[in-house]
Design an enzyme around this catalytic site. Structure first.
Site, PDB file in Angstrom:
ATOM      1  N   ASP A   1      -0.031  -3.941   8.009  1.00 44.66           N
ATOM      2  CA  ASP A   1      -0.805  -3.335   7.057  1.00 44.66           C
ATOM      3  C   ASP A   1      -1.068  -4.264   6.083  1.00 44.66           C
ATOM      4  O   ASP A   1       0.355  -4.850   5.575  1.00 44.66           O
ATOM      5  CB  ASP A   1      -0.757  -1.762   6.663  1.00 44.66           C
ATOM      6  CG  ASP A   1      -1.483  -1.598   5.516  1.00 44.66           C
ATOM      7  OD1 ASP A   1      -2.773  -1.374   5.758  1.00 44.66           O
ATOM      8  OD2 ASP A   1      -0.995  -1.120   4.300  1.00 44.66           O
ATOM      9  N   LYS A   2      -2.118  -4.499   5.422  1.00 41.71           N
ATOM     10  CA  LYS A   2      -1.953  -5.645   4.382  1.00 41.71           C
ATOM     11  C   LYS A   2      -1.628  -5.053   2.938  1.00 41.71           C
ATOM     12  O   LYS A   2      -0.618  -5.281   2.405  1.00 41.71           O
ATOM     13  CB  LYS A   2      -3.433  -6.395   4.020  1.00 41.71           C
ATOM     14  CG  LYS A   2      -3.404  -7.282   2.801  1.00 41.71           C
ATOM     15  CD  LYS A   2      -4.829  -7.796   2.592  1.00 41.71           C
ATOM     16  CE  LYS A   2      -5.781  -6.805   1.966  1.00 41.71           C
ATOM     17  NZ  LYS A   2      -5.204  -6.903   0.421  1.00 41.71           N
ATOM     18  N   THR A   3      -2.373  -3.997   2.491  1.00 45.51           N
ATOM     19  CA  THR A   3      -2.196  -3.540   1.012  1.00 45.51           C
ATOM     20  C   THR A   3      -0.742  -2.676   0.843  1.00 45.51           C
ATOM     21  O   THR A   3      -0.683  -1.725   1.848  1.00 45.51           O
ATOM     22  CB  THR A   3      -3.372  -2.813   0.557  1.00 45.51           C
ATOM     23  OG1 THR A   3      -4.518  -3.519   0.613  1.00 45.51           O
ATOM     24  CG2 THR A   3      -3.090  -2.113  -0.859  1.00 45.51           C
TER      25      THR A   3
ATOM     26  N   THR B   1      -6.668  -4.617   7.671  1.00 46.61           N
ATOM     27  CA  THR B   1      -6.872  -4.082   6.403  1.00 46.61           C
ATOM     28  C   THR B   1      -8.358  -3.539   6.288  1.00 46.61           C
ATOM     29  O   THR B   1      -9.185  -4.072   7.046  1.00 46.61           O
ATOM     30  CB  THR B   1      -6.956  -5.498   5.346  1.00 46.61           C
ATOM     31  OG1 THR B   1      -7.207  -5.055   4.225  1.00 46.61           O
ATOM     32  CG2 THR B   1      -7.956  -6.455   5.826  1.00 46.61           C
ATOM     33  N   GLY B   2      -8.407  -2.693   5.366  1.00 47.78           N
ATOM     34  CA  GLY B   2      -9.940  -2.217   5.401  1.00 47.78           C
ATOM     35  C   GLY B   2     -10.806  -3.057   4.217  1.00 47.78           C
ATOM     36  O   GLY B   2     -11.850  -2.981   3.908  1.00 47.78           O
TER      37      GLY B   2
ATOM     38  N   LYS C   1      -7.541   1.920  12.798  1.00 46.14           N
ATOM     39  CA  LYS C   1      -6.349   1.067  13.113  1.00 46.14           C
ATOM     40  C   LYS C   1      -5.860   1.443  14.226  1.00 46.14           C
ATOM     41  O   LYS C   1      -5.382   0.298  15.010  1.00 46.14           O
ATOM     42  CB  LYS C   1      -5.340   1.424  11.871  1.00 46.14           C
ATOM     43  CG  LYS C   1      -6.043   0.919  10.414  1.00 46.14           C
ATOM     44  CD  LYS C   1      -4.925   1.029   9.520  1.00 46.14           C
ATOM     45  CE  LYS C   1      -5.406   0.493   8.174  1.00 46.14           C
ATOM     46  NZ  LYS C   1      -4.510   0.719   6.991  1.00 46.14           N
TER      47      LYS C   1
ATOM     48  N   ASP D   1       2.813   1.652   5.544  1.00 51.08           N
ATOM     49  CA  ASP D   1       3.428   2.380   4.495  1.00 51.08           C
ATOM     50  C   ASP D   1       2.325   3.408   4.093  1.00 51.08           C
ATOM     51  O   ASP D   1       2.932   4.490   3.154  1.00 51.08           O
ATOM     52  CB  ASP D   1       3.873   1.560   3.232  1.00 51.08           C
ATOM     53  CG  ASP D   1       2.773   1.117   2.420  1.00 51.08           C
ATOM     54  OD1 ASP D   1       1.741   1.011   3.004  1.00 51.08           O
ATOM     55  OD2 ASP D   1       2.855   0.924   1.242  1.00 51.08           O
TER      56      ASP D   1
ATOM     57  N   ASP E   1      -1.868   4.743   8.182  1.00 48.37           N
ATOM     58  CA  ASP E   1      -1.253   4.055   9.038  1.00 48.37           C
ATOM     59  C   ASP E   1      -0.480   4.687  10.085  1.00 48.37           C
ATOM     60  O   ASP E   1      -0.171   4.098  11.204  1.00 48.37           O
ATOM     61  CB  ASP E   1      -0.153   2.809   8.237  1.00 48.37           C
ATOM     62  CG  ASP E   1      -0.642   2.043   7.201  1.00 48.37           C
ATOM     63  OD1 ASP E   1      -1.674   1.596   7.414  1.00 48.37           O
ATOM     64  OD2 ASP E   1      -0.075   1.969   6.176  1.00 48.37           O
TER      65      ASP E   1
END
Length: 678
Positions: free
Chosen positions: A365-367, A516-517, A544, A563, A567
């Site tokens: 996950d990015k953020t 990522t969104g 996802k 996190d 997710d």
């Protein structure tokens, strides 16, 4: 589960239970040691009185009346006292309709003893008391070393339980009162003096210090703590006094959850363990059948003496004892989960670590995982003859009192560079667009393209600079005196740790992807910075898991690292779900592995650990099975034509040696370095 209820992080009862788990192995170790020493003392006269041993050394002691009965008496004590633990285990196994190594040991010892006792009582003149005595001695010695090794591997839980101090400094009516840690409640205020352990999870309300969290998170450097920061029970306070407010007790505390996860992981059974258990059952049955066949062949078919046939039959059951198979996987599992916990990696099941070594794709996950989840200044293009420092200090002066994420990022960038901010007058916020202010007597406009255009500012030069710059930024513009002075690019800051994490994962042969969104531009920027193999942008939370499933349908074995609550479906769908850092409760519950630190480099440590564990399991299983493949035919007598006979005592020694070897091989995992370099 440790930390059984509100009001106590770990109760004394639970602490005793954890200590008892190691104490059981300790008591077994002492029992085998005691029996081993007694048997060793009795075996010495058995060896001295044995004609076979005397002949081996070329000496012959004069016989005396009753010497054979003395041998029988000594051997009886050895067989009954020394062999008792094996008989108890065999009885339990037979009640459960299992044929384990205790059945083999009991069969070997008792059959040899009864045959020798018959030879004395009926004056046959043939016995091998010394073989049986040394067999029992070697078996006890092997078990003693095994229990000692297993006891040392189970120290992780006892180390974790010992981190919580028994008492805490409670602040009550302005006084410091020492109370048992188990009596603390949420909301209590505590004093943690320099050098003391933090007794329970809490939040700093007063004071500044640095806290050593290495024992919980694996972080090697002390972590600065200021008012508002969280502290973890069991960590060590540094140079300053802290006043903290208790925020978690019982099963909610970090340490209690860590202990619970380690307990579950050490009690779980990976697929390789089930394979080893099944192999041990088959090996036991095979050994019994082979022993009977060996006896029949050498005595009835080949016409060898009865003693010779019995000796080989007993050797077969002795050497086939599947100790090594029984120890091959549990020792590796116990050591690896303890090692992982000490490095801030909580393995929820042994199956997860086995799956992790087969992964070929890691999706982040990015953020908040690869990035900090907060804006930072990435580009600053000065215009109109201004310098970058002049533009940044002016922009920061305008934004210093704003709580907007863009404002905080600009101010933080100026402070990092140590810039002096000029005084600001007549500040005016323009909702959704930016702000106006007077700086050093000159009107300053800072904000979006729309805000500056509405003020008649020509942005052609600034927009050209933005078009030729990197994608994926959010841009704000600075203007004074009716002229554009700077274009400032901002983006979600990529963690410094993400760069080596991605590089190391790719060096290990894994493909690294990102979910990522965010927009395609933002995703492309982050992916380009990190050198990712692929990425998925504009992915809705509910999609996802679909992206993970798509990768799996292409034959990929996927780990998902995230996190957040959104997710959780992807964590469940993946082959190995990894919750990272201060993840939400939902994310943690959905994951198979929890990384305590918010550091993507720990994913590399997880992969390295899983591969090392897999290698140790394969090595141990190979040794345990290869040993039997070689030793069983020798025990059955295939080497007799060449003059090679494997006696019971040497069979017992080889069997014990194989068990010790697999334990030592597993113990070498302790030297595996998992923590990322600073």
């Amino acid at each position: 589960m440790p930390g059984g209820g509100p009001g106590h992080p770990i109760t004394e009862h639970e602490r005793h239970e954890i200590e008892a788990a190691g104490g059981d192995h300790g008591r077994m170790e002492q029992e085998f040691r005691r029996r081993m020493l007694v048997v060793a003392g009795l075996t010495i006269p058995v060896l001295i009185l044995s004609p076979s041993i005397q002949g081996f050394f070329g000496v012959q002691l004069p016989p005396f009346p009753g010497d054979r009965f003395l041998l029988l008496a000594l051997a009886t004590v050895i067989v009954l006292y020394g062999g008792w633990p094996f008989y108890v285990g065999a009885r339990q196994a037979l009640r459960e309709r299992r044929a384990d190594m205790n059945v083999l040991v009991s069969l070997a010892v008792l059959s040899g003893y009864l045959f020798s006792a018959g030879s004395v009582l009926f004056a046959v003149g043939v016995d091998f008391f010394w073989e049986i005595s040394t067999l029992v001695l070697v078996l006890l010695f092997g078990h003693y070393l095994e229990m000692r090794a297993v006891r040392t591997t189970g120290g992780a839980l006892r180390e974790l339980a010992s981190l919580i101090p028994p008492s805490a400094n409670l602040l009550r009516d302005g006084q410091v009162v020492q109370v048992p840690t188990a009596e603390l409640q949420v909301g209590d205020r505590l004093l943690v003096r320099p050098g003391e352990r933090v007794p329970v999870d809490g939040r700093v309300v007063e004071g500044q210090s640095s806290v050593n969290e290495a024992m919980i998170t694996g972080e090697s450097r002390p972590v600065p703590k200021d008012p508002g920061d969280e502290v973890i029970g069991g960590t060590i306070n540094g140079e300053g006094a802290l006043r903290i407010e208790v925020t978690k007790t019982g099963a909610e505390t970090a340490l209690a959850q860590i202990i619970a996860m380690v307990e579950r992981a050490q009690a779980s059974r990976p697929p390789t363990q089930r394979l080893a258990d099944q192999a041990a059952q088959y090996l036991t049955l095979t050994a019994i059948l082979l022993s009977v066949g060996t006896f029949i062949f050498w005595w009835l078919v080949s016409g060898q003496p009865l003693v010779f046939a019995v000796t080989l039959a007993i050797t077969v059951v002795v050497i086939a004892c599947p100790h090594a198979l029984g120890l091959a996987i549990p020792t590796v599992t116990t050591i690896s989960t303890g090692l992982a916990a000490r490095n801030g990696m909580l393995i929820r099941s042994a199956e997860a670590i086995e799956r992790a070594r087969r992964l070929d794709t890691v999706v982040f996950d990015k953020t908040g995982t690869l990035t900090r989840g907060e804006y930072g200044v990435t580009d600053l293009v000065p215009l109109g003859g201004w310098t970058a420092e002049q533009a940044l200090s002016t922009a920061a002066a305008v934004e210093v009192n704003s709580e907007h994420p863009v404002a905080r990022a600009i101010v933080a960038a100026a402070r990092e560079q140590g810039l002096t901010l000029p005084e600001v007058q007549r500040f005016e916020a323009v909702p959704g667009q930016g702000a106006r202010a007077t700086v050093a007597g000159e009107e300053v406009i800072l904000g979006s393209r729309a805000l500056l255009r509405s003020a008649g500012i020509d942005l052609s030069e600034a927009e050209q600079a933005v078009r030729t710059g990197a994608r994926g930024r959010s841009w704000v513009y600075l203007a004074t005196g009716g002229q554009a002075r700077a274009a400032i690019g901002l983006a979600d800051i990529i963690r410094a740790e993400s760069y080596p994490a991605v590089a190391d994962l790719k060096a290990l042969g894994l493909e690294v992807a990102m979910l990522t969104g965010d927009s395609e531009d933002v995703a492309a920027y982050a992916a380009g910075e990190l050198g990712l193999d692929t990425w998925f942008a504009e992915v809705l939370p509910g999609e996802k898991a679909d992206r993970i499933r798509e990768l799996q349908q292409k034959g990929r074995r996927v780990a998902m690292v995230g996190d957040g609550i959104n997710d959780a479906p992807a964590l469940v769908q993946s082959d190995v779900g990894v919750a990272i850092g201060a993840g939400t409760y939902v994310a943690i519950e959905s994951a198979q592995v929890v990384l305590v630190r918010n550091d993507p480099r720990d994913v590399v440590g997880l992969i390295r650990l899983s591969r090392a564990v897999g290698a140790k399991m394969r090595q141990n299983l190979f040794w345990a099975t290869a040993y039997n493949v070689v030793a069983l035919p020798l025990a059955a007598g295939v080497g007799v034509p060449a003059g090679i006979v494997l006696a019971p005592q040497w069979g017992a020694l080889a069997m014990a040696a194989s068990s010790i070897i697999v334990v030592i091989n597993a113990l070498t995992l302790r030297w595996l370095r998992l923590a990322p370099s600073a």
